[in-house]
Motif scaffolding. Structure first.
Motif, PDB file in Angstrom:
ATOM      1  N   ILE A   4      -8.489  12.919  24.807  1.00 42.82           N
ATOM      2  CA  ILE A   4      -8.765  12.209  23.548  1.00 42.82           C
ATOM      3  C   ILE A   4     -10.250  12.346  23.249  1.00 42.82           C
ATOM      4  CG2 ILE A   4      -8.675   9.998  22.333  1.00 42.82           C
ATOM      5  CD1 ILE A   4      -6.382   9.165  24.181  1.00 42.82           C
ATOM      6  N   ARG A  58      -7.421   2.429  27.809  1.00 43.07           N
ATOM      7  CA  ARG A  58      -7.525   2.125  26.391  1.00 43.07           C
ATOM      8  C   ARG A  58      -7.623   3.399  25.574  1.00 43.07           C
ATOM      9  NH1 ARG A  58     -12.114   0.194  25.495  1.00 43.07           N
ATOM     10  NH2 ARG A  58     -11.627  -0.910  23.581  1.00 43.07           N
ATOM     11  N   GLY A  59      -7.119   3.345  24.352  1.00 38.72           N
ATOM     12  CA  GLY A  59      -7.161   4.497  23.462  1.00 38.72           C
ATOM     13  C   GLY A  59      -5.847   4.593  22.712  1.00 38.72           C
ATOM     14  N   VAL A  60      -5.724   5.617  21.886  1.00 39.80           N
ATOM     15  CA  VAL A  60      -4.496   5.787  21.105  1.00 39.80           C
ATOM     16  C   VAL A  60      -4.040   7.246  21.172  1.00 39.80           C
ATOM     17  CG1 VAL A  60      -3.378   5.483  18.863  1.00 39.80           C
ATOM     18  CG2 VAL A  60      -5.258   3.967  19.511  1.00 39.80           C
ATOM     19  N   GLU A  63     -13.756   2.233  19.903  1.00 46.18           N
ATOM     20  CA  GLU A  63     -14.615   2.825  20.934  1.00 46.18           C
ATOM     21  C   GLU A  63     -16.039   2.499  20.529  1.00 46.18           C
ATOM     22  OE1 GLU A  63     -13.310   6.800  22.242  1.00 46.18           O
ATOM     23  OE2 GLU A  63     -15.414   7.361  22.072  1.00 46.18           O
ATOM     24  N   SER A  76       0.467  -6.283   6.719  1.00 41.36           N
ATOM     25  CA  SER A  76       0.233  -5.932   8.115  1.00 41.36           C
ATOM     26  C   SER A  76       1.422  -5.194   8.703  1.00 41.36           C
ATOM     27  CB  SER A  76      -0.047  -7.176   8.962  1.00 41.36           C
ATOM     28  OG  SER A  76      -0.006  -6.821  10.338  1.00 41.36           O
ATOM     29  N   GLN A  77       1.176  -3.952   9.063  1.00 38.52           N
ATOM     30  CA  GLN A  77       2.199  -3.115   9.675  1.00 38.52           C
ATOM     31  C   GLN A  77       2.684  -3.710  11.000  1.00 38.52           C
ATOM     32  OE1 GLN A  77       1.109   1.034   9.811  1.00 38.52           O
ATOM     33  NE2 GLN A  77       2.101   1.289  11.791  1.00 38.52           N
ATOM     34  N   ILE A  78       1.766  -4.306  11.750  1.00 36.10           N
ATOM     35  CA  ILE A  78       2.117  -4.852  13.065  1.00 36.10           C
ATOM     36  C   ILE A  78       3.027  -6.079  12.909  1.00 36.10           C
ATOM     37  CG2 ILE A  78       1.158  -6.016  15.110  1.00 36.10           C
ATOM     38  CD1 ILE A  78      -1.105  -3.960  15.054  1.00 36.10           C
ATOM     39  N   GLU A  79       2.716  -6.921  11.926  1.00 37.01           N
ATOM     40  CA  GLU A  79       3.591  -8.081  11.692  1.00 37.01           C
ATOM     41  C   GLU A  79       4.981  -7.634  11.241  1.00 37.01           C
ATOM     42  OE1 GLU A  79       1.692 -10.932   9.123  1.00 37.01           O
ATOM     43  OE2 GLU A  79      -0.072 -10.916  10.438  1.00 37.01           O
ATOM     44  N   ARG A 115       0.872  -1.167   0.000  1.00 34.44           N
ATOM     45  CA  ARG A 115       0.000   0.000   0.000  1.00 34.44           C
ATOM     46  C   ARG A 115       0.916   1.227   0.000  1.00 34.44           C
ATOM     47  NH1 ARG A 115      -5.237   1.735   0.901  1.00 34.44           N
ATOM     48  NH2 ARG A 115      -5.892  -0.431   0.766  1.00 34.44           N
ATOM     49  N   PHE A 151       0.301   3.364  18.492  1.00 32.93           N
ATOM     50  CA  PHE A 151       0.111   2.098  19.169  1.00 32.93           C
ATOM     51  C   PHE A 151       1.428   1.349  19.162  1.00 32.93           C
ATOM     52  CE2 PHE A 151      -0.937  -2.473  18.953  1.00 32.93           C
ATOM     53  CZ  PHE A 151      -1.682  -2.606  20.113  1.00 32.93           C
ATOM     54  N   GLY A 204      -5.852  -0.272   7.587  1.00 33.04           N
ATOM     55  CA  GLY A 204      -4.694  -1.002   8.099  1.00 33.04           C
ATOM     56  C   GLY A 204      -5.027  -1.646   9.439  1.00 33.04           C
ATOM     57  N   ASP A 205      -3.998  -2.141  10.135  1.00 29.53           N
ATOM     58  CA  ASP A 205      -4.213  -2.872  11.393  1.00 29.53           C
ATOM     59  C   ASP A 205      -4.999  -2.026  12.386  1.00 29.53           C
ATOM     60  OD1 ASP A 205      -2.743  -5.164  10.632  1.00 29.53           O
ATOM     61  OD2 ASP A 205      -0.863  -4.143  11.095  1.00 29.53           O
ATOM     62  N   ARG A 219      -2.157  10.468  19.897  1.00 30.93           N
ATOM     63  CA  ARG A 219      -1.844  11.022  18.582  1.00 30.93           C
ATOM     64  C   ARG A 219      -1.218  12.400  18.777  1.00 30.93           C
ATOM     65  NH1 ARG A 219      -2.856   6.717  14.990  1.00 30.93           N
ATOM     66  NH2 ARG A 219      -4.868   5.808  15.462  1.00 30.93           N
ATOM     67  N   VAL A 249      -6.319  -1.143  16.037  1.00 32.12           N
ATOM     68  CA  VAL A 249      -5.733  -1.347  17.366  1.00 32.12           C
ATOM     69  C   VAL A 249      -6.646  -0.895  18.505  1.00 32.12           C
ATOM     70  CG1 VAL A 249      -3.358  -1.294  16.532  1.00 32.12           C
ATOM     71  CG2 VAL A 249      -4.448   0.857  17.197  1.00 32.12           C
ATOM     72  N   PHE A 250      -7.730  -0.215  18.189  1.00 29.82           N
ATOM     73  CA  PHE A 250      -8.629   0.269  19.244  1.00 29.82           C
ATOM     74  C   PHE A 250      -9.979   0.600  18.645  1.00 29.82           C
ATOM     75  CE2 PHE A 250     -10.353   4.092  21.493  1.00 29.82           C
ATOM     76  CZ  PHE A 250     -10.675   3.477  22.680  1.00 29.82           C
ATOM     77  N   GLU A 260      -9.812   3.007  15.521  1.00 34.55           N
ATOM     78  CA  GLU A 260      -8.456   3.546  15.357  1.00 34.55           C
ATOM     79  C   GLU A 260      -7.542   2.464  14.812  1.00 34.55           C
ATOM     80  OE1 GLU A 260      -6.641   6.463  17.496  1.00 34.55           O
ATOM     81  OE2 GLU A 260      -8.299   6.907  18.853  1.00 34.55           O
ATOM     82  N   SER A 261      -6.885   2.786  13.733  1.00 34.72           N
ATOM     83  CA  SER A 261      -5.890   1.872  13.179  1.00 34.72           C
ATOM     84  C   SER A 261      -4.513   2.391  13.563  1.00 34.72           C
ATOM     85  CB  SER A 261      -6.017   1.804  11.659  1.00 34.72           C
ATOM     86  OG  SER A 261      -5.513   2.982  11.081  1.00 34.72           O
ATOM     87  N   VAL A 262      -3.484   1.658  13.168  1.00 31.93           N
ATOM     88  CA  VAL A 262      -2.127   2.143  13.381  1.00 31.93           C
ATOM     89  C   VAL A 262      -1.944   3.519  12.737  1.00 31.93           C
ATOM     90  CG1 VAL A 262      -0.919  -0.033  13.734  1.00 31.93           C
ATOM     91  CG2 VAL A 262      -1.494   0.672  11.415  1.00 31.93           C
ATOM     92  N   LEU A 302       3.668   2.047   2.609  1.00 31.25           N
ATOM     93  CA  LEU A 302       3.213   2.215   3.995  1.00 31.25           C
ATOM     94  C   LEU A 302       3.318   0.868   4.719  1.00 31.25           C
ATOM     95  CD1 LEU A 302       1.873   3.978   6.203  1.00 31.25           C
ATOM     96  CD2 LEU A 302      -0.331   3.248   5.292  1.00 31.25           C
ATOM     97  N   HIS A 303       2.841  -0.177   4.043  1.00 32.86           N
ATOM     98  CA  HIS A 303       2.995  -1.543   4.555  1.00 32.86           C
ATOM     99  C   HIS A 303       2.770  -2.504   3.400  1.00 32.86           C
ATOM    100  CE1 HIS A 303      -1.320  -2.321   4.461  1.00 32.86           C
ATOM    101  NE2 HIS A 303      -1.518  -1.143   5.026  1.00 32.86           N
TER     102      HIS A 303
END
Lengths: 366, 130
Positions: free
Chosen positions: A342, A293-295, B44, A32-35, A17, A317, B38-39, A297, B41-42, B62-64, A28-29
């Motif tokens: 947030i 929990r949350g992200v 709500e 899977s970006q996480i993998e 992508r 994350f 994308g992946d 930014r 991760v959260f 929310e993704s990465v 970008l990836h």
């Protein structure tokens, strides 16, 4: 359409992508970006970083020029192959760019700068050469691959030119080796992930062969997404986000990169930073761990008892911690237990000292 | 092209809607949407019994990469949300039309369902976007 690295067709072949980054079309990836992130922490990952630019600085005055241009001191690079991280400042003490500079012995120095800032950097560097016997050359002919992770160096060794192999294997951290007979190959034991590995500069025409060879050696291709979460876990700053021309190194946790000694070295930005150093209003640069929990930014506000005391500069994350982490600028003396706003809600967080993760190990108390 | 099941309804903002025929619907995001994000991760999720308007933002995924609002496709009452997503938000990546459902809704006007996109119209809408 943006600029394309010599590996563009390799990325599309792998179904990456693509996104626009600093004027370049970059992966970008690849799924899977996480993998991809985990592959770098656990084994080995491969990044096309050919959008970053190597700039060669040569001539009799190269050293004296760089000792004025850069806030860290290239005189510390006492022998060829040694590397140094530095900010390049404007007279107001703002950061024009951050870079790695290598001592190349008789050939002078090589800096590697960010993609989005390359044109600006070159113009600034050129302007500072006035009256000095120094030449500045952007190496558009070179590609750059980063291979990172605990297994990265071992998997890369068989693919290096034979004459460089032993010297590369013997490199210490922040050291590089190049071979005159293999024009253009330059191998540095550096990176932007918090793991061991190499950054390899080589002629653009050879880039695809090395890329495919590393994929065959079971090195996972990784995009800019994983690059960002890896550097964030490693507590490494991102130019344009954690510091820029307005926000200087003392406000971005980069005080350690400023070489104040010797006193008489009057690098650009020194006077402004001296004043800033003693400014009691100067903010602290800290790590943040979101405990709910949350992200996190960039640009979210850090709160104490509902009052804003700072701002998140990088957030995301953390695949290793499975929690959200960030970097933030906060008022001096901010207590560790805080919250981050947030979407209008105060979410509990804790101030911690980066790095969050280095060499596969969690480095903070969870 | 990503998976677009024929038996669902869709919105231009990439939600899918499954009609249970009992006055309730299930809502999630499409395969195309999860792939673009994308992946994940959260998530709500909305509170049960919440009254929502059509096109009201009522969940956040929310993704990465970024946070995205999820809009209720219809006016009505949230009757259940997928609490599984609290611990396994990536269920949306792995199973966008099944385990990755986000909330169930009792629409005020079940007839409004027919105004939503069918699979062909959604597929066309995605093509027009790109």
């Amino acid at each position: 359409m943006g600029l394309r690295t010599p590996l563009f067709s390799e990325h599309t072949r792998l179904g990456a992508r693509m996104i626009s980054f600093g004027g370049w079309d970059m992966p970008l990836h690849y799924g899977s970006q996480i993998e991809e992130h985990h592959a770098v922490r656990r084994a080995a990952g491969l990044f096309d970083v050919s959008h970053m630019r190597a700039i060669d600085i040569a001539g009799p005055d190269a050293q004296s020029y760089l000792r004025i241009l850069l806030a860290n001191d290239v005189a510390k690079l006492t022998h060829p192959g040694k590397a140094l991280y530095s900010c390049m400042l404007n007279p107001a003490g703002g950061v024009i760019d951050d870079l790695i500079v290598y001592n190349r012995g008789a050939q002078g120095y090589r800096a590697v700068v960010n993609a989005a800032t390359t044109a600006k950097d070159l113009a600034w560097m050129q302007a500072q050469t006035a009256g000095r016997a120094v030449s500045i050359q952007a190496r558009d002919d070179l590609a750059m691959l980063a291979v990172q992770g605990p297994e990265a160096r071992a998997r890369a060794h068989p693919l290096l030119p034979a004459r460089l192999r032993d010297a590369a294997a013997a490199l210490g951290s922040f050291q590089a080796v190049e071979d005159d007979t293999e024009a253009g190959w330059f191998v540095g034991r550096t990176g932007y992930t918090g793991e061991d590995g190499y950054e390899i500069l080589l002629p653009a025409v050879h880039a695809s062969v090395l890329w495919r060879g590393l994929l065959e050696a079971q090195v996972q291709p990784c995009g800019l997404g994983a690059r960002d979460t890896l550097r964030l876990e490693a507590g490494l700053n991102l130019y344009g986000q954690d510091m820029d021309e307005e926000v200087g190194p003392l406000d971005a946790g980069l005080g350690w990169t400023l070489a104040w000694e010797p006193e008489e070295r009057s690098f650009i930005g020194r006077e402004a930073l001296r004043a800033r150093r003693d400014d009691p209003a100067r903010h602290d640069f800290v790590g943040l761990l979101l405990t709910e929990r949350g992200v996190l930014r960039a640009h979210q506000r850090v709160l104490i008892a509902g009052e804003p005391v700072g701002e998140v500069t990088s957030g995301g994350f953390s695949p290793t911690l499975e929690r959200s982490i960030g970097l933030a600028r906060v008022r001096p003396g901010t207590p560790a237990t805080c919250s981050v706003e947030i979407r209008g809600k105060a979410v509990a967080a804790r101030i911690v000292a980066p790095p969050f993760v280095r060499h596969g190990q969690v480095r903070i108390d969870q | 092209m990503s998976d677009v099941p024929a038996d669902l309804r869709y919105t231009k903002t990439h939600e899918w809607i499954k009609d249970h025929g009992d006055g309730t619907v299930t809502v999630g995001i499409t395969d195309h949407a999860q792939e673009a994000l994308g992946d994940i991760v959260f998530v709500e999720i909305p509170a049960s019994n919440r009254q929502v308007d059509a096109q009201e933002a009522c969940a956040v995924v929310e993704s990465v990469k970024a946070a995205s609002d999820i809009y209720s496709p219809l006016a009505g009452e949230i009757i259940e949300a997928n609490a599984l997503l609290n611990d396994t938000p990536d269920a949306i990546n792995n199973s966008p039309y099944d385990e990755g459902w986000i909330f169930r809704l009792a629409p005020r006007d079940p007839g409004a369902l027919t105004a939503l996109l069918d699979a062909d119209a959604y597929r066309q809408s995605v093509e027009d976007e790109t």
